[in-house]
Scaffold this motif. Structure first.
Motif, PDB file in Angstrom:
ATOM      1  N   LEU A  18      25.645   8.269  -6.903  1.00  5.59           N
ATOM      2  CA  LEU A  18      26.979   8.338  -7.509  1.00  5.59           C
ATOM      3  C   LEU A  18      27.809   7.086  -7.203  1.00  5.59           C
ATOM      4  N   VAL A  19      27.774   6.634  -5.948  1.00  3.96           N
ATOM      5  CA  VAL A  19      28.600   5.501  -5.530  1.00  3.96           C
ATOM      6  C   VAL A  19      28.142   4.211  -6.206  1.00  3.96           C
ATOM      7  N   PHE A  20      26.851   3.901  -6.118  1.00  2.00           N
ATOM      8  CA  PHE A  20      26.361   2.610  -6.603  1.00  2.00           C
ATOM      9  C   PHE A  20      26.235   2.561  -8.129  1.00  2.00           C
ATOM     10  N   ALA A  31      20.431   0.897 -10.824  1.00  2.00           N
ATOM     11  CA  ALA A  31      21.022   0.494  -9.546  1.00  2.00           C
ATOM     12  C   ALA A  31      21.266   1.708  -8.652  1.00  2.00           C
ATOM     13  N   GLY A  32      21.788   2.782  -9.241  1.00  2.00           N
ATOM     14  CA  GLY A  32      22.041   4.005  -8.474  1.00  2.00           C
ATOM     15  C   GLY A  32      20.758   4.615  -7.942  1.00  2.00           C
ATOM     16  N   LEU A  33      19.709   4.675  -8.791  1.00  2.00           N
ATOM     17  CA  LEU A  33      18.440   5.261  -8.369  1.00  2.00           C
ATOM     18  C   LEU A  33      17.769   4.414  -7.296  1.00  2.00           C
ATOM     19  N   ALA A  34      17.847   3.085  -7.426  1.00  2.00           N
ATOM     20  CA  ALA A  34      17.255   2.200  -6.411  1.00  2.00           C
ATOM     21  C   ALA A  34      17.991   2.321  -5.079  1.00  2.00           C
ATOM     22  N   SER A  35      19.335   2.414  -5.117  1.00  2.00           N
ATOM     23  CA  SER A  35      20.105   2.561  -3.881  1.00  2.00           C
ATOM     24  C   SER A  35      19.794   3.892  -3.203  1.00  2.00           C
ATOM     25  N   CYS A  36      19.466   4.902  -4.004  1.00  2.00           N
ATOM     26  CA  CYS A  36      19.036   6.196  -3.455  1.00  2.00           C
ATOM     27  C   CYS A  36      17.784   6.004  -2.609  1.00  2.00           C
ATOM     28  N   GLY A  37      16.856   5.172  -3.117  1.00  2.00           N
ATOM     29  CA  GLY A  37      15.629   4.903  -2.372  1.00  2.00           C
ATOM     30  C   GLY A  37      15.898   4.213  -1.055  1.00  2.00           C
ATOM     31  N   VAL A  38      16.806   3.250  -1.064  1.00  2.00           N
ATOM     32  CA  VAL A  38      17.168   2.531   0.163  1.00  2.00           C
ATOM     33  C   VAL A  38      17.744   3.502   1.190  1.00  2.00           C
ATOM     34  N   MET A  39      18.689   4.326   0.750  1.00  2.00           N
ATOM     35  CA  MET A  39      19.385   5.233   1.667  1.00  2.00           C
ATOM     36  C   MET A  39      18.465   6.342   2.172  1.00  2.00           C
TER      37      MET A  39
END
Length: 673
Positions: free
Chosen positions: A437-439, A452-460
């Motif tokens: 949601l944030v990214f 971008a949101g889905l990739a940041s989910c992977g990082v987190m």
């Protein structure tokens, strides 16, 4: 009599380490043996298949720690007994070596979950994007390939291990967090290696073997009747054809019967309640509004039609449940800190401990230190590599956005690891959804906010998930006198195995079956749900069908209220414990998209265990997990030859299908003509 037995049991637990007093504890290097590493690789392959299949079918994954410990013991014990008879055994099989295997296997299967091959990574694919329609643009879609998926996993999966290492003494020794799964696994492994436990373990291994073979042969038998989609036992209209159309049937899956035996009763009941509420009440009502609430011309898979209600109402319940638990866990963590400081419960590492077991465990836990400078330097270096590499894989994410994620992640990793120690809940997927949601809203739709949101989910998720998993394993190591260094090494080794195996196993399923098809055997429900969360981030609520926003708000707050009532009743209501009968919103949400078939499987597993416990509680406790593990492993392992057959173009010889009487008469007339 019962009180005396309980007192004896307590004494046994208290003097556990005295039972191993004559057994030398090997050095951390000798705990990591070649046979342990080979066994870990073999079991990791099996567990990656299991987790991948569960991820792609329903996304419900039980704790596999016990199964990993039991199978690790079975394989190495069988090997060492054979070698010992030949007179070539150089090093006995120890509980520390067993712990190393279990840690490695769980780390590998943990990557199979956090890798997102069935959620955020698959959500990037054209298959999932086509179902969502909105945001189906080149900048928001990415073709899957083993190369970049494996590179991404190697880039993000190791950082979380270094984020939590400096806090291991604080978590385990100072705050004495329980980590229930890690503790249960430790006691299981300890029991295997005591004389009494070894005898029971042999019986458990035999029961597991019989269950495994039976499950594998049953899956093989079912394959012969599944020549096309909708054929075979998996499409058996158990409750009639009308119920079958609403996805109410028993699909004879040994995997989910086994999962149901492991999961708590209320999890399975919650799934069934969610299925009845959605497919029995909500969807028929909403479908009656076709042409009014949404266009009758839309395909069934469109998020602007009935599928939109299914997906977004499920997302609303998941977000409500997730946000509640994140806030609740922060409050619990802060409150725990304040209480411990006010009551002066903090225990200094040098404090004399009266209990013999605790003295022994502390001695070995502190023996092989992992310097904090190494952990901090490792985190900084690996985060720097990720900041450079991830924007090359996903150009929608800028380096400074990845930097922000890595700056925030250690705090969230600590919260998750601490909360997991208190409650056994890992909220990694919830932190991942918040990151989406944030990214996604930060980047915007036109700049590739969905990806971008889905990739940041992977990082987190990778950081937060591996941190809590490692701390669970440190707890297991603490209770089995396993070195912290051997635990860390096996976690790193298992993570590396997972980064290789997870994409490979997923790729076999992806090429052999119609993964992501809502009507197929592997619908991968979380892929569309995670993409739906990203769409909410970039578009807001404008992407929802008519009246869907009202229902989303209702279900979001209903989820929060259910959790709030549960926690309040846990605190103030002790006599009847009614809170045990309040369903879990997260579990209720899963069938909104899939239907009731797997919930029925799991409830049958619960029923089997319940009847077994009523007849013989001790037998059910000793052998229930072994039977469940065998059912899961055997059925899931058949997925490999079945996938190979599919890739080779080999079809099952028979199609067993069920028709209504009128449809059957028409077919007979057609064939006769």
């Amino acid at each position: 009599m019962r009180k005396e037995e309980k007192h004896e049991d307590d004494e046994d637990v208290a003097s556990l380490e005295k039972a191993f007093e004559e057994t030398a504890v090997p050095s951390w290097q000798n705990q990591i043996t070649i046979r342990a590493m080979v066994t870990s690789v073999l079991l990791s392959a099996v567990f990656n298949v299991i987790v991948c299949k569960l991820n792609l079918s329903t996304g419900v994954i039980p704790s596999l720690n016990v199964a990993a410990g039991l199978l690790g013991f079975a394989m190495v014990k069988g090997y060492t007994v054979l070698i010992q008879k030949c007179g070539y055994l150089k090093q006995p099989f120890t509980r520390q070596e067993n712990t190393v295997i279990q840690t490695c296997v769980v780390a590998s299967s943990g990557i199979a979950f956090s890798s997102g091959t069935a959620s955020y990574l698959l959500g990037m694919s054209p298959i999932t994007a086509a179902q969502a329609e909105t945001g189906n643009t080149p900048i928001n879609v990415k073709q899957l390939s083993i190369g970049w998926m494996m590179t991404f996993l190697f880039t993000v999966s190791f950082v979380g291990l270094f984020s939590i290492v400096p806090l291991r003494k604080v978590m385990i020794l100072r705050y004495k967090l329980t980590y229930p799964s890690g503790t249960a696994t430790a006691y299981l492994i300890n029991s295997f290696h005591t004389p009494k436990g070894a005898r029971l373990a042999k019986k458990q291994v035999w029961v597991l073997f019989k269950s495994f073979v039976g499950s594998f042969l049953w899956a093989c038998f079912q394959w012969f009747f599944s020549a096309a989609d909708g054929c075979g036992f998996s499409s058996f209209p158990t409750f009639g054809l009308a119920a079958y159309k609403q996805r109410f049937y028993f699909d004879f899956s040994a995997t989910y019967v086994g999962v149901g035996m492991i999961c708590p009763y209320m999890v399975n009941v919650s799934l069934l309640i969610g299925a009845i509420l959605s497919w029995g009440v909500l969807w028929p009502v909403i479908e009656s509004k076709k042409g009014d609430w949404y266009s009758a011309k839309l395909p069934a898979s469109s998020l602007h039609g009935i599928q939109g209600y299914r997906v977004f109402l499920a997302i609303a319940m998941m977000l409500g449940d997730g946000l509640f638990h994140v806030v609740y866990m922060v409050i619990v963590t802060l409150r725990s800190f304040m209480q411990q400081k006010s009551q002066k419960e903090l225990i200094d590492e040098s404090t004399e401990i009266g209990n013999y077991d605790e003295k022994k465990r502390m001695e070995y836990f502190l023996k092989d230190q992992i310097p904090n400078t190494v952990a901090i330097a490792g985190y900084v270096v690996l985060a720097g590599i990720s900041i450079a590499v991830i924007p090359q894989i996903f150009h929608q994410l800028k380096w400074y956005q990845v930097l922000v994620a890595y700056a925030i992640a250690p705090i969230l990793a600590f919260c998750n690891a601490y909360g997991c120690g208190l409650t056994d809940w890992s909220l990694a997927s919830n932190y991942g959804k918040i990151a989406i949601l944030v990214f996604s809203s930060w980047v915007g739709l036109d700049q590739g906010g969905v990806l971008a949101g889905l990739a940041s989910c992977g990082v987190m998720m990778s950081i937060v998930s591996t941190a809590s998993d490692l701390m669970q394993d440190f707890k297991t190591g603490y209770l089995t006198l396993s070195s912290a260094r051997s635990m860390f090494f096996s976690q790193v080794f298992g993570t590396a195995i997972g980064c290789v195996l997870s994409p490979l196993v997923f790729w076999v399923f992806f090429k052999a079956y119609s993964v992501g098809d809502p009507e197929g055997s592997y619908p991968a429900p979380y892929a569309l749900m995670y993409r739906g969360i990203a769409l909410l981030g970039v578009e807001g609520f404008s992407s929802l069908p008519k009246n869907c926003l009202k229902l989303v708000i209702i279900f979001f707050f209903a989820s929060v209220v259910m959790n709030l009532v549960t926690e309040v009743m846990k605190k103030y209501e002790t006599k009847y414990r009614i809170y045990r009968f309040i369903p879990s919103p997260m579990c209720m949400a899963i069938p909104f998209y899939l239907g009731a078939y797997f919930a029925i499987d799991m409830c049958i597993g619960s029923l089997i265990l319940f009847v077994w416990q009523r007849k013989n509680k001790k037998s059910a406790k000793d052998f229930g997990p072994a039977v469940a593990s065998g059912l899961i492993c055997g059925d899931s392992l058949w997925g490999i030859p079945a996938a190979v057959f599919a890739l080779a173009g080999v079809q099952a010889p028979i199609c067993m299908k069920f028709l209504s009487a009128s449809a059957n008469n028409k077919l007979d007339a057609l064939l006769a003509g």
